[in-house]
Each structure stands twice: as structure tokens, then as C-alpha cells.
Design a protein around this motif. Structure first.
Motif, PDB file in Angstrom:
ATOM      1  N   ASN A 176      16.937  13.323   9.878  1.00 10.79           N
ATOM      2  CA  ASN A 176      16.543  14.621   9.989  1.00 10.79           C
ATOM      3  C   ASN A 176      15.169  14.788  10.834  1.00 10.79           C
ATOM      4  O   ASN A 176      14.254  14.046  10.541  1.00 10.79           O
ATOM      5  CB  ASN A 176      16.464  15.806   8.723  1.00 10.79           C
ATOM      6  CG  ASN A 176      17.893  15.686   8.175  1.00 10.79           C
ATOM      7  OD1 ASN A 176      18.871  15.890   8.898  1.00 10.79           O
ATOM      8  ND2 ASN A 176      17.879  15.449   6.765  1.00 10.79           N
ATOM      9  N   ILE A 177      15.359  15.645  11.778  1.00 16.09           N
ATOM     10  CA  ILE A 177      14.010  15.879  12.620  1.00 16.09           C
ATOM     11  C   ILE A 177      13.210  17.007  12.270  1.00 16.09           C
ATOM     12  O   ILE A 177      13.860  18.209  12.290  1.00 16.09           O
ATOM     13  CB  ILE A 177      14.495  15.845  14.227  1.00 16.09           C
ATOM     14  CG1 ILE A 177      15.185  14.437  14.669  1.00 16.09           C
ATOM     15  CG2 ILE A 177      13.142  16.043  15.033  1.00 16.09           C
ATOM     16  CD1 ILE A 177      14.439  13.308  14.579  1.00 16.09           C
ATOM     17  N   ARG A 178      11.981  16.872  12.095  1.00 14.71           N
ATOM     18  CA  ARG A 178      10.982  17.934  11.552  1.00 14.71           C
ATOM     19  C   ARG A 178      10.568  18.617  12.541  1.00 14.71           C
ATOM     20  O   ARG A 178      10.000  17.897  13.600  1.00 14.71           O
ATOM     21  CB  ARG A 178      10.046  17.488  10.594  1.00 14.71           C
ATOM     22  CG  ARG A 178       9.082  18.414  10.306  1.00 14.71           C
ATOM     23  CD  ARG A 178       8.481  18.139   8.750  1.00 14.71           C
ATOM     24  NE  ARG A 178       7.866  16.963   8.450  1.00 14.71           N
ATOM     25  CZ  ARG A 178       6.695  16.461   8.427  1.00 14.71           C
ATOM     26  NH1 ARG A 178       5.746  17.679   8.300  1.00 14.71           N
ATOM     27  NH2 ARG A 178       6.486  15.328   8.286  1.00 14.71           N
ATOM     28  N   LEU A 179      10.440  19.863  12.915  1.00 16.62           N
ATOM     29  CA  LEU A 179       9.901  20.587  13.931  1.00 16.62           C
ATOM     30  C   LEU A 179       8.244  20.815  13.443  1.00 16.62           C
ATOM     31  O   LEU A 179       8.003  20.746  12.202  1.00 16.62           O
ATOM     32  CB  LEU A 179      10.453  21.706  14.307  1.00 16.62           C
ATOM     33  CG  LEU A 179      12.166  21.834  14.885  1.00 16.62           C
ATOM     34  CD1 LEU A 179      12.746  22.950  15.023  1.00 16.62           C
ATOM     35  CD2 LEU A 179      11.883  20.942  16.072  1.00 16.62           C
ATOM     36  N   PRO A 180       7.411  21.192  14.446  1.00 20.82           N
ATOM     37  CA  PRO A 180       6.043  21.492  13.855  1.00 20.82           C
ATOM     38  C   PRO A 180       5.843  22.314  12.712  1.00 20.82           C
ATOM     39  O   PRO A 180       6.313  23.600  12.588  1.00 20.82           O
ATOM     40  CB  PRO A 180       5.537  22.286  15.046  1.00 20.82           C
ATOM     41  CG  PRO A 180       6.293  21.677  16.206  1.00 20.82           C
ATOM     42  CD  PRO A 180       7.473  21.654  15.785  1.00 20.82           C
ATOM     43  N   SER A 181       5.676  21.688  11.625  1.00 25.48           N
ATOM     44  CA  SER A 181       5.619  22.215  10.039  1.00 25.48           C
ATOM     45  C   SER A 181       5.259  21.311   9.217  1.00 25.48           C
ATOM     46  O   SER A 181       5.412  20.175   9.448  1.00 25.48           O
ATOM     47  CB  SER A 181       6.892  23.106   9.764  1.00 25.48           C
ATOM     48  OG  SER A 181       8.114  21.936   9.690  1.00 25.48           O
ATOM     49  N   LYS A 182       4.760  21.710   8.094  1.00 25.67           N
ATOM     50  CA  LYS A 182       4.234  20.709   6.930  1.00 25.67           C
ATOM     51  C   LYS A 182       4.474  21.215   5.558  1.00 25.67           C
ATOM     52  O   LYS A 182       4.421  22.535   5.513  1.00 25.67           O
ATOM     53  CB  LYS A 182       2.757  20.251   7.275  1.00 25.67           C
ATOM     54  CG  LYS A 182       1.724  21.257   7.449  1.00 25.67           C
ATOM     55  CD  LYS A 182       0.604  20.991   8.222  1.00 25.67           C
ATOM     56  CE  LYS A 182      -0.470  21.745   8.240  1.00 25.67           C
ATOM     57  NZ  LYS A 182      -1.392  21.841   9.386  1.00 25.67           N
ATOM     58  N   GLY A 183       4.075  20.345   4.724  1.00 25.43           N
ATOM     59  CA  GLY A 183       3.987  20.518   3.385  1.00 25.43           C
ATOM     60  C   GLY A 183       5.351  20.772   2.800  1.00 25.43           C
ATOM     61  O   GLY A 183       6.159  20.151   3.105  1.00 25.43           O
ATOM     62  N   GLU A 184       5.339  21.678   1.666  1.00 23.45           N
ATOM     63  CA  GLU A 184       6.879  21.455   1.107  1.00 23.45           C
ATOM     64  C   GLU A 184       7.785  22.537   1.656  1.00 23.45           C
ATOM     65  O   GLU A 184       9.074  22.680   1.332  1.00 23.45           O
ATOM     66  CB  GLU A 184       6.625  22.007  -0.516  1.00 23.45           C
ATOM     67  CG  GLU A 184       6.191  23.461  -0.939  1.00 23.45           C
ATOM     68  CD  GLU A 184       4.727  23.762  -0.312  1.00 23.45           C
ATOM     69  OE1 GLU A 184       3.919  22.761  -0.031  1.00 23.45           O
ATOM     70  OE2 GLU A 184       4.319  24.997  -0.580  1.00 23.45           O
ATOM     71  N   ARG A 185       7.322  23.404   2.850  1.00 24.83           N
ATOM     72  CA  ARG A 185       8.257  24.434   3.261  1.00 24.83           C
ATOM     73  C   ARG A 185       8.273  23.732   4.948  1.00 24.83           C
ATOM     74  O   ARG A 185       7.264  23.658   5.448  1.00 24.83           O
ATOM     75  CB  ARG A 185       7.925  25.534   3.312  1.00 24.83           C
ATOM     76  CG  ARG A 185       8.243  26.175   1.991  1.00 24.83           C
ATOM     77  CD  ARG A 185       8.098  27.785   1.837  1.00 24.83           C
ATOM     78  NE  ARG A 185       8.966  28.052   0.587  1.00 24.83           N
ATOM     79  CZ  ARG A 185       8.520  27.738  -0.547  1.00 24.83           C
ATOM     80  NH1 ARG A 185       7.310  27.192  -0.742  1.00 24.83           N
ATOM     81  NH2 ARG A 185       9.098  28.503  -1.567  1.00 24.83           N
ATOM     82  N   VAL A 186       9.446  23.218   5.266  1.00 28.02           N
ATOM     83  CA  VAL A 186       9.259  22.948   6.690  1.00 28.02           C
ATOM     84  C   VAL A 186      10.518  23.440   7.591  1.00 28.02           C
ATOM     85  O   VAL A 186      11.650  23.987   7.153  1.00 28.02           O
ATOM     86  CB  VAL A 186       9.591  21.317   6.695  1.00 28.02           C
ATOM     87  CG1 VAL A 186       8.489  20.432   6.093  1.00 28.02           C
ATOM     88  CG2 VAL A 186      10.820  20.754   6.171  1.00 28.02           C
ATOM     89  N   LYS A 187      10.372  23.272   8.800  1.00 27.27           N
ATOM     90  CA  LYS A 187      11.434  23.554   9.723  1.00 27.27           C
ATOM     91  C   LYS A 187      11.999  22.305  10.087  1.00 27.27           C
ATOM     92  O   LYS A 187      11.371  21.373  10.587  1.00 27.27           O
ATOM     93  CB  LYS A 187      11.005  24.352  10.945  1.00 27.27           C
ATOM     94  CG  LYS A 187      10.199  25.718  10.642  1.00 27.27           C
ATOM     95  CD  LYS A 187      10.312  26.843  11.819  1.00 27.27           C
ATOM     96  CE  LYS A 187      10.527  27.990  11.494  1.00 27.27           C
ATOM     97  NZ  LYS A 187       9.491  28.807  10.680  1.00 27.27           N
TER      98      LYS A 187
END
Ligand code: PMP
Length: 561
Positions: A176-187
Motif C-alpha cells: 500500500n502506498i502512503r500519501l503525505p501523512s504520518k502517525g497512527e492516522r494516514v492517507k
């Protein structure tokens, strides 16, 4: 060659150089017929006989041929009995094609014959046209099967047939590819219901949530300003900075060891240290559920490897009794927390048995440091009477970053510095990564509430699981919380419910775990809130209802303990 290796070939190969290979069949009248081999499969073989099939030979469909051989050049292979399956007579060419199935043996398509087989694959065909099926095959089958292709890339081409179906199937939960976001809640790039792409992460190694700590990120940025991005070399050449030195000193002090040494990942630490510590006359005995990096390190060692049943001290003792005397040195290897089951070893007993047999003990604290034991100081700290000689750790969990280390007596560390090949022949972690890891470790040491919060979350989640009927130790301490469902298909369906509801969790199936042990591997973070966890539990309940799943009522040994 394994059965699997044979199964994954196309069902039928034609022979590239017709006329080169002869199928010799003996009939009941005692005559020998020579056929030019045309095509083969695992259980079938077909060839062309010049002229008409003499009727007196009695070769009719369904009849048995008592003996047969394949021969070509210097090679001859006995096939045994055959059964006639097809006879096609061509008046025009004045020849007869005869197809047989084998009775006594498989056609040896992996032997000398493989040189003559046309292995070109037709990508427009699906896996069912080949002797493989996505329901029977796993990625591991492809990795582990013996290969007998003359063209090395043919294996990748065969895998591609499987891969094309695999990526479209619910089995594919990878990458899965993460978009700019971090921590326990991501996009994520992937979308869920309502075209939303926000997810609550229940699949992170960043147990303490320090990968996105502002302080940690600031220290990395500062190190980039001071040193530039890369470390510019391996540790023995030009790759060490004051930050690397401070980090290894900090680790040694934190773990009460004489010295520590950095590797560029936890994986590199294990594959570097294990073979460096053991030689050809030595014995290595590891828990059978040890991580791949330890297994790889053991394979790279010139010593002899043995495995004891998971957390089974009696079996360890048996293996030591049986094997120890035949070896010079001995290393017992285990983990502080096992990565798929989240359980911990009886470390004091393990080290006692190891010491009674004059063995050193290597402990991988990847998932335990920062999580279990007093103030999260790990498995060795939890068992103060345990005599551990070498502690391995990684920044991928405690700091949510990258980099590994070994902490031990100074002589051991000096030896590793000049013998662990993954360290000597690979660039060191960037100064910014070392700075981030150092800051994360300092935050961990100075803020015990981080571990307390993590432990409270683990407890809350585990109690919720028990209320839902899952058998899990109420004293489960590690951040890896397995929820065993059983078969892959149910896990796949339940995973869709998690996904639709924005919960990002890792389903783990065969071959990572046994076939009937497919599961969700929830990982806890100290930054999760209680209401986050209640939400996950409520969606788990919903998913269970949807697929009609009820946890199996195992005897709950944990309560009795
Ligand atoms: N040891 C264990 C027990 C692990 O679970 C892992 C990775 N999850 C490693 C070593 C390798 O660590 P890294 O990912 O930092 O390379």
C-alpha cells in the motif's frame, strides 16, 4: 525436484528439435516401435511413428504397453508401462501420432529432456492452463521450488503468470502506498468506501509513535544541515560521525553492556553477527519461529544449525544433549518477542539450559525493547537472572526508523567490527537517521509514560478480544496482537470489512503462518486512543458477524497460569 516445481510448468510442452528424441515402446508381441517424441506433460507423452500402426501390435486406445524408454544422444530414461490414449493416423504424411499416459513414473521433464522442451509461455493464458493454481500456490512456492530452467529468467516468466492473477486477488494486501501523512492516522493512495482514503493504522512497527515526533524529525533535519544527507561510507572507511558514536555509546549504557555497534538495519545486524560469531565446528540452535534475518544469518554461518520447538525448553535441552559434544562452540538463539505471535520466551530457563551446556545466548530484542519489561527495557531486563551474551535490536520498532545494533562485551563488538560482513561491506546509516534514532531513544528513556500508555492500550485491546471470545493471554504484553481466524478466505472477507471502515491492519496467511492459522496481526501504538481501539473492536465484531465467524473455544491455558 519438488512436486511443486513440476506442478508449475505448463501442462504440455512440445519438443523443440523434432526427431532428436526417441520414444521406444515395447508391445506385447515383443516388437519395439520407435516414435519421434512430439510433446510431453508430467503424465503424458506423445510421439510420431513413421507409417501406419501395424494392426498385429494390438495398440488400441486403452491398451497397455508393457515397457518404454526415452532416449536421446547419450541419455536413456526408462518410463515403464504406458496406456494408449490417442491414435491419429495421417494418410497424407504417412505417419501415426500416438499419445500415451504413464503408469509407473512421471515423465522426467526436469532431466536431460528439459534442454529440448519449448518453455515459451503464452501470457494470454491463465494459471489453470499451467500446472499451478492460485488456490494451491503461494509466493513461497515460487521462492523455494527447485528450478530446472535452462533460461534463468523462465522462472520469473512462470511467476508472472501467477502474479497477474495474484495482484487482482484479495490475497494481495501488499505494498500500500502512503500519501503525505504520518502517525497512527494516514492517507493511502488506495480508496475505500465513499472514495475516502483516511485510515487508522493498526499495522505499524512504530509502537511508541516516535517516527513522527517533532523532536525526532527536528534532530534529523539538524543533522542533515550539519553533515549532509548520506554517511558517505561504510563504518570502517568514512561512514562514522560523532552522532553514530554517541548513538552506539548510548545503546551500550542503556542496555548495561560494555559496547554496542551499529548496523544499517536489524536484518543486517542478524545476518552479519550470527555468521561472524560462529564457525565451521560450531553449533547454532534457534527457536523454530525465529525471524527470517536470524535464519538467513544461520544459513550464512559455516556452523551446524538445529531448531528447537517454539519456546520449548525441554526440546532445547534434548538438542543440546544430543548435539553439543560434537561441536566446539555453541550459540542458542531466540527472540524477546516473536514477530507473528507476539509471545515471549521463558528466557531464564533458556539461558540456564544454554549455560549448563556451555553455550552462548543471542537474544533478538527487535519487538521487545521499548515494549515489554520494566519501563519497556526489553526481555533481558524482564528476566534479570537470565544470562544473555549478545543483545540485538533495531531502530525500526523502538524509533519507527531504520538501523540495527548489537550490544555485548567489548571484545565481541571489536570482533564484529572486523568480521561482520554486512557491516564492513555496506554503507552506514545516514547521520540524520542516527540522530533521529538517538533522539527517539532518549525520549523513550526519559518518558516512561510512553510505554505505560502502550501497555494500557495493549491491555484494553486484549481484554476486548477476550470479550469477543478470542483465546488470548490476559497478560499479553507485546504490541503484536495476533487474532487467529483460521482460513485465508475468511480472513480475506473480514479484511474487506476493516478496509471499508478505514482500518489498516495486516492479514497474515500461509506461508508466513501455518495454513489453518491465518490471522490478523494488529500492532498497537502508544498514540492510539482508547476510543480508536474500541472502534477497531466494534468493526472486528461486525466483520465476525458478516462472515459468521465464532472464535474456537480452545482451552484457555493462560487463565490457569
Ligand atoms: N528481527 C526481528 C524479530 C524482526 O521482526 C525484524 C523485522 N521486523 C528484524 C529482526 C529485522 O529488522 P529490520 O526491519 O530493522 O531490518
Amino acid at each position: 525436484m519438488s512436486d511443486i516445481g513440476k506442478m508449475m510448468r505448463p501442462k504440455r510442452f512440445s519438443i523443440k528439435e523434432k526427431g532428436k528424441i526417441i520414444l521406444l515402446v515395447e508391445t506385447y508381441t515383443g516388437s519395439r516401435l520407435e516414435l519421434h517424441l512430439e510433446n510431453v506433460s508430467l503424465h503424458g507423452i506423445g510421439g510420431v511413428l513413421k507409417g501406419k500402426l501395424p494392426p498385429e501390435e494390438g495398440l488400441e486406445i486403452g491398451n497397455l504397453v508393457p515397457a518404454s524408454k526415452i532416449s536421446g544422444g547419450e541419455n536413456e530414461v526408462t518410463l515403464g508401462r504406458l496406456v494408449v490414449r490417442r491414435i491419429i493416423q495421417s494418410e497424407e504424411k504417412n505417419e501415426t501420432f500416438i499419445a500415451f499416459s504413464t503408469v509407473d513414473s512421471r515423465v522426467p521433464i526436469d532431466g536431460f529432456l528439459s534442454r529440448y522442451l519449448d518453455t515459451t509461455l503464452d501470457a494470454s493464458k491463465g494459471s489453470y492452463d499451467y500446472e499451478l493454481s492460485p488456490s494451491k500456490f503461494s509466493l513461497r512456492n515460487f521462492r523455494e521450488m527447485n528450478r530446472s530452467n535452462v533460461d534463468l529468467f523462465a522462472h520469473a516468466e512462470q511467476f508472472e503468470v501467477y502474479y497477474q492473477e495474484f495482484v487482482e486477488s484479495p490475497k494481495n494486501q501488499f505494498g500500500n502506498i502512503r500519501l503525505p501523512s504520518k502517525g497512527e492516522r494516514v492517507k493511502l493512495r488506495q480508496r475505500r468506501r465513499g472514495s475516502r482514503n483516511d485510515f487508522l493504522v493498526m499495522a505499524s512497527n512504530d509502537y511508541l509513535g516516535l517516527a513522527s515526533s517533532e523532536e525526532v524529525c527536528e534532530s534529523a533535519k539538524k543533522a542533515i544541515d550539519q553533515y549532509g544527507f548520506g554517511s558517505t561510507g561504510s563504518p570502517l572507511i568514512s561512514g562514522l560521525t560523532e552522532i553514530h558514536e554517541e548513538l552506539s555509546d548510548f545503546i551500550a549504557k542503556l542496555l548495561h553492556r560494555e559496547k554496542a555497534i551499529l548496523f544499517n538495519s536489524g536484518y543486517a545486524a542478524n545476518v552479519g553477527a550470527v555468521p561472524a560469531l560462529t564457525g565451521v565446528q560450531d553449533l547454532l540452535i534457534a527457536d523454530m519461529l525465529c525471524h527470517a534475518s536470524l535464519l538467513d544469518g544461520m544459513q550464512m554461518s559455516k556452523g551446524t544449525s538445529r531448531f528447537f520447538k517454539h519456546n520449548n525448553v525441554k526440546h532445547l535441552e534434548k538438542l543440546l544433549k544430543e548435539n553439543r559434544d560434537e561441536h566446539v562452540g555453541s550459540l542458542v538463539i531466540t527472540e524477546g518477542v516473536f514477530s507473528m505471535d507476539g509471545d515471549a520466551p521463558p528466557l531464564t530457563e533458556i539461558t540456564k539450559i544454554a549455560k549448563a551446556h556451555n553455550s552462548r545466548v543471542f537474544l533478538d530484542e527487535a519487538h521487545s525493547l521499548g515494549v515489554i519489561g520494566p519501563n519497556g527495557m526489553g526481555c533481558a531486563a524482564k528476566h534479570p537472572d537470565a544470562k544473555v551474551d549478545v543483545i540485538m535490536g533495531t531502530f525500526s520498532k523502538i524509533a519507527g526508523a531504520i538501523g540495527g545494533f548489537i550490544a555485548a562485551d567489548k571484545e565481541v563488538i571489536h570482533w564484529l567490527n572486523f568480521s561482520a560482513r554486512s557491516l564492513m561491506f555496506s554503507v552506514s546509516i545516514p547521520p540524520s537517521t542516527a540522530a533521529a534514532a538517538l533522539t527517539a531513544l532518549k525520549i523513550f528513556r526519559n518518558n516512561p509514560e510512553l510505554v505505560n500508555r502502550l501497555q494500557a492500550n495493549i491491555k484494553h485491546f486484549v481484554m476486548g478480544l477476550r470479550e469477543l471470545g478470542f483465546t488470548i493471554d490476559p497478560n499479553h504484553e507485546s504490541a503484536v496482537v495476533p487474532v487467529v481466524i483460521g482460513n485465508d478466505e475468511t480472513v480475506g472477507k473480514m479484511n474487506q470489512v476493516f478496509w471499508e471502515n478505514g482500518i489498516y491492519v495486516v492479514p497474515v496467511g500461509y506461508p508466513v503462518v501455518a495454513r489453518n492459522q491465518s490471522r490478523f496481526r494488529f500492532t498497537m501504538m502508544s498514540t492510539h486512543t482508547i476510543s480508536d481501539l474500541d472502534f477497531v473492536l466494534s468493526i472486528l465484531e461486525k466483520a465476525m458477524e458478516k462472515v459468521g465467524f465464532e472464535p474456537r473455544k480452545d482451552e484457555d491455558k493462560s487463565d490457569a497460569a
